[in-house]
Design an enzyme around this catalytic site. Structure first.
Site, PDB file in Angstrom:
ATOM      1  N   GLU A   1      30.104  35.545  25.822  1.00 57.84           N
ATOM      2  CA  GLU A   1      31.134  36.506  25.964  1.00 57.84           C
ATOM      3  C   GLU A   1      31.351  36.727  24.271  1.00 57.84           C
ATOM      4  O   GLU A   1      32.186  37.348  23.888  1.00 57.84           O
ATOM      5  CB  GLU A   1      32.465  36.361  26.522  1.00 57.84           C
ATOM      6  CG  GLU A   1      32.442  36.454  27.952  1.00 57.84           C
ATOM      7  CD  GLU A   1      31.583  35.635  28.702  1.00 57.84           C
ATOM      8  OE1 GLU A   1      31.629  34.525  28.467  1.00 57.84           O
ATOM      9  OE2 GLU A   1      31.087  35.976  29.592  1.00 57.84           O
TER      10      GLU A   1
ATOM     11  N   ASN B   1      25.271  34.632  31.524  1.00 53.42           N
ATOM     12  CA  ASN B   1      24.993  36.091  31.667  1.00 53.42           C
ATOM     13  C   ASN B   1      24.444  36.637  30.263  1.00 53.42           C
ATOM     14  O   ASN B   1      24.464  36.032  29.380  1.00 53.42           O
ATOM     15  CB  ASN B   1      26.271  36.758  31.368  1.00 53.42           C
ATOM     16  CG  ASN B   1      27.357  36.214  30.544  1.00 53.42           C
ATOM     17  OD1 ASN B   1      27.829  35.236  30.446  1.00 53.42           O
ATOM     18  ND2 ASN B   1      27.735  37.448  29.548  1.00 53.42           N
TER      19      ASN B   1
ATOM     20  N   ASP C   1      28.002  40.445  35.043  1.00 53.45           N
ATOM     21  CA  ASP C   1      28.088  39.079  34.582  1.00 53.45           C
ATOM     22  C   ASP C   1      27.853  37.978  35.654  1.00 53.45           C
ATOM     23  O   ASP C   1      28.688  37.177  35.774  1.00 53.45           O
ATOM     24  CB  ASP C   1      29.690  39.072  33.992  1.00 53.45           C
ATOM     25  CG  ASP C   1      30.108  37.616  33.409  1.00 53.45           C
ATOM     26  OD1 ASP C   1      29.327  37.087  32.961  1.00 53.45           O
ATOM     27  OD2 ASP C   1      31.166  37.298  33.611  1.00 53.45           O
TER      28      ASP C   1
END
Lengths: 593, 165
Positions: A195, A278, A320
């Site tokens: 992220e 991801n 994701d």
């Protein structure tokens, strides 16, 4: 002898007892004994199965807590303790204190505690709570990761630090909550940060000194992937530099591909297996292409890191769907043929049974409700995607995608496999999401996400379930519904009992054959840790687990966040009443008959 | 490259803001964060840099100069701030709508580092312990003020102290 061979020979409980006796004589060995628990997943095959069989389906109703300990930390207590040489080792979430308890004395007094200096800024760069997934014992060392990008080795007898190596850079969004994995003289580690626009990697450290021996990237050109011509042979994909050519120019350099789950190792094939997380950002329109090797399983040689095969579960991930969940190694009979397989329950909702020598997919079936793909094409290895569920900034809010980005199963909640029943035991989530992607700019040290994705319950209204899965045929054997998402790891035992915890703070024992709950106890906080079992100095079987809700921020909604009066939140709409049943706080529990 | 240039602009603009606010003579001063700002020497006090975790002599914080939000209470800048919030990855930590994620909720009307407009400005400009990055080098002050205006526009829940079932 390797552990997964050992467990496969467990035909009868009597053998389990024999093995635990063997285990006692092997105290100090590398995770081969049922009396101890020396690595996160119990063995190299990542089975989380112990042959210990004193606790059975018949007597588990008499289980009771015999010892508890407050860690004094409020973060999510993922991971599991280790038990080596009659000592229990517990790593807390940030600030990553390591406790050593003497199991030979009444009340388990501390032998020592190790209190590292861990950069508090790492807490703010952790996507989803400052968790730690545990330590690994090998070669007379306790090795674990500090959240701020350091791996440390500690002397189990004295608590003194043997070495401390900086492996990751917090200022670039890298944190290190995962448990290290040790094969021969290599300590294998990877970073979180999917992220935060990291450039994901795996590193192999020298167990003796902590020196970084090799660094292998998960995305980028073959040379940086340590994918050497002639030795890298993916089963489905052909071509050079796929980790670069399946991305827009330079986008892979901040494309995520973190490593924060669990690993496994086959000593016969000399292959290390791990999943890659991801691609970033979440808005897939900023990264056209397959984005290899995000959302993939990679098989490497542990000694030099070279890549042998790779398979991408979710090409061009739009949801994701990290693939960092464990790869469990088992020998199964598939269509009448004995196969050496790897079994993986992906965030994307499919359970994959693969040939672990080649990376061929043998079985791929949904283990929860899935609607982003219709099926996995076993000829191409690719999912048949429902284009109406593709996300992107230009597509607005895409409604009702199943499963959510938390996964059909949380990768932080590992599966157990019992060779006695042949079933895989899985904590699952029954949730779907809406997904609104937005264009996002990368700012170093800040999140690089670009999506808002609220959840709702799937069909039936229950948010989770415990299931038993037959990986040879790809079908569910039994299911026990849970009111909340099932977020703890599983433990399977030679007594044909499986153990797990729930977010509302129940620790449960169930019949491995039927799923019927045989016993439960209300612990002090929701369980996101992984139960273990071991033989105490008194020869009795014990079961240990962490209570301590956290590990994702919706779990802390409402008044669950108890350490900060300035941070009072409205509960997440889909799980409004969880805070009625639990609150934060880390406690180690030990149970016995 | 562009960002470092903007960072320079920010420091200068900060100074002019102080000048604008007080209309007096200015001299450079160093804040606890080590950044140089222009300080109004004719007013009674240094700029409003304060931290809740510090204990002030006599139990009360020193009075600070007025450091007004040029957009306070205005709808249009708040709407722009709502766009800036996800565009600068604020939602990645504080959650969509600032309801809290890894970073604290900004909607409860409770503040670790003070909830006055100037204090929120300081939090964004200089960063805060445990992971709040300093945006002072990235965003010009008017964009930070728009973020402040947006955050202050978020309605707190009806009953913050009591949660009942």
């Amino acid at each position: 002898m390797t552990q997964y061979r050992l467990v496969h020979r467990l035909a009868a409980p009597a053998l389990g007892v024999l093995l635990s006796a063997l285990g006692a004589s092997q105290a100090g060995g590398q995770g081969t004994a049922d009396g101890q628990w020396t690595m996160p997943a119990k063995d190299y095959a990542a089975t989380r199965f112990s042959g210990l069989a004193q606790i059975t389906a018949d007597n588990v109703k008499n289980l009771r807590p015999v010892w508890t300990f407050s860690t004094g930390v409020l973060g999510g207590h993922e991971g599991q303790p280790l038990v080596v040489n009659n000592t229990m080792y517990v790593v807390t979430p940030w600030p990553n204190v390591l406790y050593a308890f003497d199991l030979t004395q009444e009340g388990y007094p501390l032998k020592w505690k190790y209190r590292p200096a861990v950069d508090p800024n790492a807490v703010g760069v952790s996507c989803c709570d400052a968790v730690n997934r545990g330590a690994f014992y090998a070669d007379g060392k306790i090795v674990y990761n500090l959240l701020d990008g350091h791996t440390v080795a500690i002397d189990p007898a004295t608590g003194k630090q043997l070495w401390n190596t900086k492996i990751a850079d917090v200022t670039h969004g890298e944190t290190t909550p995962m448990a290290p994995f040790i094969v021969k003289d290599r300590v294998i580690v990877g970073p979180s940060g999917g992220e935060f626009g990291i450039h994901g990697w795996l590193k192999g450290l020298d167990l003796k000194t902590g020196r970084i021996v090799w660094t292998a990237y998960n995305i980028g050109p073959d040379s940086e992937l340590l994918a050497k011509p002639g030795t890298f042979k993916p089963f489905y994909d052909k071509g050079a530099d796929l980790g670069r050519t399946t991305w827009p120019t330079d986008v892979w350099e901040h494309g995520g591909a973190p490593v924060w789950g669990w690993m496994s190792y086959d000593p016969d094939l000399d292959l290390l297996y791990y999943g890659v997380g991801n691609p970033g950002p979440y808005n897939p329109e900023q990264r056209p292409g397959d984005n290899k090797w995000t959302a993939s399983v990679l098989a490497r040689r542990p000694e030099d890191g070279s890549l042998v095969w790779a398979y991408q579960f979710t090409p061009h991930d739009s949801w994701d769907y990290d693939a960092v969940a464990e790869m469990i190694l088992a020998d199964l009979t598939i269509n009448g043929q004995p196969r050496k397989v790897l079994v993986h329950f992906d965030k994307n909702g499919f359970a994959y049974t693969m040939d672990r020598a080649t990376g061929q997919v043998l079985v791929a079936e949904p283990f929860v409700d899935v609607n982003w793909a219709k099926r996995i094409d076993l000829t191409t290895g690719r999912p048949v995607v429902d284009s109406s569920k593709l996300t992107g900034a230009s597509k607005g809010n895409v409604l009702n995608i199943c499963p959510t980005l938390e996964g059909g199963k949380s990768p932080a909640a590992p599966v157990a496999y019992s060779p006695r029943t042949g079933f895989f035991y899985v904590s699952t989530n029954n949730m779907c999401m809406d997904y609104q992607a937005v264009q996002v700019a990368r700012i170093a040290g800040t999140p690089y996400i670009g999506a808002n994705s609220p959840y709702h319950a799937g069909l039936g209204g229950n948010l989770g379930a415990i299931i038993a899965w037959d990986a040879a045929t790809g079908r569910k054997v039994w299911e026990t519904k849970e009111r909340y998402p099932a977020w703890s790891g599983m433990l399977a035992t030679g007594g044909d009992v499986v153990f797990y915890g729930t977010l509302d703070g129940w620790f449960k024992a169930a019949d491995a054959k039927t799923g019927r709950v045989l016993w439960k106890f209300k612990v002090g906080s929701g369980v996101v840790g992984n139960p273990i079992t071991y033989t105490g100095p008194d020869g009795k079987q014990y079961v240990a687990v962490y209570a301590g809700i956290g590990g994702d921020w919706f779990l802390l909604s409402g008044d669950v966040r108890s350490d900060d009066p300035a941070d009072v939140r409205d509960p997440a709409a889909f799980i409004r009443d969880l805070a009625r049943h639990t609150s934060q706080g880390g406690i180690v529990y030990v149970f016995a008959l | 490259m562009m960002r470092s240039t903007r960072g320079l602009t920010v420091v200068l603009t900060m100074g002019s803001l102080f000048v604008g606010a007080a209309c007096g003579k200015t001299t450079p001063a160093r804040t606890p964060g080590g950044n140089i700002v222009q300080v109004d020497t004719q007013s009674a006090a240094p700029p409003a840099v304060r931290h809740d975790e510090r204990v002030f002599a006599g139990g009360s914080a020193p009075s600070a100069i007025s450091f007004p939000n040029p957009f306070a209470g205005e709808a249009m800048p708040a709407a722009e701030g709502a766009q800036l919030f996800p565009a600068n990855n604020c939602d990645g930590c504080h959650g969509g709508g600032a309801v809290g994620w890894v970073g604290p909720s900004l909607t409860a009307g409770r503040w670790r580092f003070g909830g006055a407009d100037a204090e929120i400005f300081q939090s964004i400009y200089y960063g805060r312990p445990h992971g709040m990055p300093a945006y002072g080098g990235l965003l010009p002050p008017d964009m930070i003020w728009k973020l402040v205006t947006y955050i202050k526009s978020l309605p707190p829940p009806k009953d913050v102290p009591t949660e009942s079932w």
